[in-house]
Write a protein that holds these residues in place. Sequence first.
Motif, PDB file in Angstrom:
ATOM      1  N   TYR A  98       0.865  -1.186   0.000  1.00 27.09           N
ATOM      2  CA  TYR A  98       0.000   0.000   0.000  1.00 27.09           C
ATOM      3  C   TYR A  98       0.901   1.236   0.000  1.00 27.09           C
ATOM      4  O   TYR A  98       1.108   1.894   1.003  1.00 27.09           O
ATOM      5  N   VAL A  99       1.431   1.524  -1.184  1.00 26.39           N
ATOM      6  CA  VAL A  99       2.442   2.547  -1.408  1.00 26.39           C
ATOM      7  C   VAL A  99       1.956   3.936  -0.987  1.00 26.39           C
ATOM      8  O   VAL A  99       0.810   4.307  -1.231  1.00 26.39           O
ATOM      9  N   THR A 100       2.867   4.664  -0.363  1.00 28.43           N
ATOM     10  CA  THR A 100       2.682   6.083  -0.096  1.00 28.43           C
ATOM     11  C   THR A 100       3.870   6.796  -0.723  1.00 28.43           C
ATOM     12  O   THR A 100       5.008   6.393  -0.523  1.00 28.43           O
ATOM     13  N   LEU A 101       3.586   7.821  -1.508  1.00 29.87           N
ATOM     14  CA  LEU A 101       4.632   8.676  -2.061  1.00 29.87           C
ATOM     15  C   LEU A 101       4.519  10.028  -1.384  1.00 29.87           C
ATOM     16  O   LEU A 101       3.418  10.558  -1.239  1.00 29.87           O
ATOM     17  N   SER A 102       5.661  10.595  -0.997  1.00 33.25           N
ATOM     18  CA  SER A 102       5.603  11.905  -0.355  1.00 33.25           C
ATOM     19  C   SER A 102       6.808  12.754  -0.741  1.00 33.25           C
ATOM     20  O   SER A 102       7.927  12.277  -0.821  1.00 33.25           O
ATOM     21  N   SER A 103       6.507  14.007  -1.006  1.00 30.08           N
ATOM     22  CA  SER A 103       7.535  15.006  -1.281  1.00 30.08           C
ATOM     23  C   SER A 103       6.939  16.360  -0.939  1.00 30.08           C
ATOM     24  O   SER A 103       5.771  16.468  -0.572  1.00 30.08           O
ATOM     25  N   LYS A 104       7.746  17.379  -1.111  1.00 27.33           N
ATOM     26  CA  LYS A 104       7.277  18.746  -0.891  1.00 27.33           C
ATOM     27  C   LYS A 104       6.186  19.115  -1.898  1.00 27.33           C
ATOM     28  O   LYS A 104       5.346  19.959  -1.631  1.00 27.33           O
ATOM     29  N   PHE A 105       6.153  18.449  -3.054  1.00 25.41           N
ATOM     30  CA  PHE A 105       5.296  18.850  -4.153  1.00 25.41           C
ATOM     31  C   PHE A 105       4.102  17.941  -4.410  1.00 25.41           C
ATOM     32  O   PHE A 105       3.153  18.337  -5.073  1.00 25.41           O
ATOM     33  N   LEU A 106       4.150  16.708  -3.901  1.00 26.41           N
ATOM     34  CA  LEU A 106       3.132  15.726  -4.280  1.00 26.41           C
ATOM     35  C   LEU A 106       3.027  14.659  -3.196  1.00 26.41           C
ATOM     36  O   LEU A 106       4.034  14.251  -2.622  1.00 26.41           O
ATOM     37  N   ASN A 107       1.794  14.214  -2.935  1.00 25.45           N
ATOM     38  CA  ASN A 107       1.550  13.117  -1.999  1.00 25.45           C
ATOM     39  C   ASN A 107       0.559  12.150  -2.625  1.00 25.45           C
ATOM     40  O   ASN A 107      -0.427  12.573  -3.226  1.00 25.45           O
ATOM     41  N   PHE A 108       0.821  10.859  -2.455  1.00 22.48           N
ATOM     42  CA  PHE A 108      -0.046   9.810  -2.988  1.00 22.48           C
ATOM     43  C   PHE A 108      -0.216   8.747  -1.919  1.00 22.48           C
ATOM     44  O   PHE A 108       0.753   8.338  -1.285  1.00 22.48           O
ATOM     45  N   THR A 109      -1.465   8.288  -1.737  1.00 20.11           N
ATOM     46  CA  THR A 109      -1.773   7.218  -0.801  1.00 20.11           C
ATOM     47  C   THR A 109      -2.613   6.171  -1.509  1.00 20.11           C
ATOM     48  O   THR A 109      -3.639   6.493  -2.105  1.00 20.11           O
ATOM     49  N   THR A 110      -2.187   4.921  -1.447  1.00 23.16           N
ATOM     50  CA  THR A 110      -2.902   3.817  -2.077  1.00 23.16           C
ATOM     51  C   THR A 110      -4.167   3.481  -1.291  1.00 23.16           C
ATOM     52  O   THR A 110      -4.122   3.379  -0.068  1.00 23.16           O
ATOM     53  N   THR A 111      -5.264   3.276  -2.026  1.00 20.84           N
ATOM     54  CA  THR A 111      -6.507   2.815  -1.403  1.00 20.84           C
ATOM     55  C   THR A 111      -6.867   1.402  -1.868  1.00 20.84           C
ATOM     56  O   THR A 111      -7.537   0.672  -1.159  1.00 20.84           O
ATOM     57  N   THR A 112      -6.424   1.020  -3.067  1.00 21.14           N
ATOM     58  CA  THR A 112      -6.727  -0.290  -3.638  1.00 21.14           C
ATOM     59  C   THR A 112      -5.498  -0.793  -4.391  1.00 21.14           C
ATOM     60  O   THR A 112      -4.829   0.003  -5.054  1.00 21.14           O
ATOM     61  N   ILE A 113      -5.230  -2.100  -4.295  1.00 22.62           N
ATOM     62  CA  ILE A 113      -4.114  -2.656  -5.059  1.00 22.62           C
ATOM     63  C   ILE A 113      -4.603  -3.787  -5.956  1.00 22.62           C
ATOM     64  O   ILE A 113      -5.621  -4.411  -5.694  1.00 22.62           O
ATOM     65  N   LYS A 114      -3.849  -3.982  -7.035  1.00 25.96           N
ATOM     66  CA  LYS A 114      -4.039  -5.125  -7.924  1.00 25.96           C
ATOM     67  C   LYS A 114      -2.683  -5.805  -8.043  1.00 25.96           C
ATOM     68  O   LYS A 114      -1.656  -5.135  -8.143  1.00 25.96           O
ATOM     69  N   THR A 115      -2.696  -7.142  -8.046  1.00 28.04           N
ATOM     70  CA  THR A 115      -1.443  -7.890  -8.106  1.00 28.04           C
ATOM     71  C   THR A 115      -1.505  -8.938  -9.205  1.00 28.04           C
ATOM     72  O   THR A 115      -2.547  -9.175  -9.809  1.00 28.04           O
ATOM     73  N   ASP A 116      -0.366  -9.553  -9.442  1.00 27.86           N
ATOM     74  CA  ASP A 116      -0.237 -10.695 -10.348  1.00 27.86           C
ATOM     75  C   ASP A 116      -0.816 -10.411 -11.739  1.00 27.86           C
ATOM     76  O   ASP A 116      -0.545  -9.364 -12.306  1.00 27.86           O
TER      77      ASP A 116
END
Length: 157
Positions: free
Chosen positions: A80-98
């Motif tokens: 459940y990836v989170t990306l963070s920086s001064k300019f952008l933030n992303f939080t995963t709510t749903t994942i797909k695999t395989d």
Amino acid sequence: MAQLAVIEAADHITLLGHFIVERTDSFPRTALGLSGQDITDTVVKGCSCEANDKWFKFVVTHFQEDKEVEFPIRMTGGDYVTLSSKFLNFTTTTIKTDKEAKEHLNKYIKKIEGIEDYDVLICLGNMEAEFDFEEVKSGARKILAEGVPGATNVQHY
């Protein structure tokens, strides 16, 4: 809603995706392209971050205005990836695999030859990116000049 593919090869991780900015009274509906190259090993030597944190040279492309900007971004959170920086933030709510993840990648993000040889995780989630492309270029240059926060031995890319 943003879509981000985390593509893992034996020796590196690549990020690919897009973010649709919905229309407002002052801003038309816009598509932003997202991509990232793993720079963890070359940029954050001695970082005081968690052991599983990754750093990426992240590129945001505004296709309609033909603008592009890059800046360092930190990835945390496991699947459940989170990306963070001064300019952008992303939080995963749903994942797909395989198989489902590889089909999603090929259909909605980018067809990649030989994708069956890679591990793919699709992260769908919420992204906040409120910036002016010129401000980001200026701020990213400052971060790159001063180093990644928390790193004690930074090698700039």
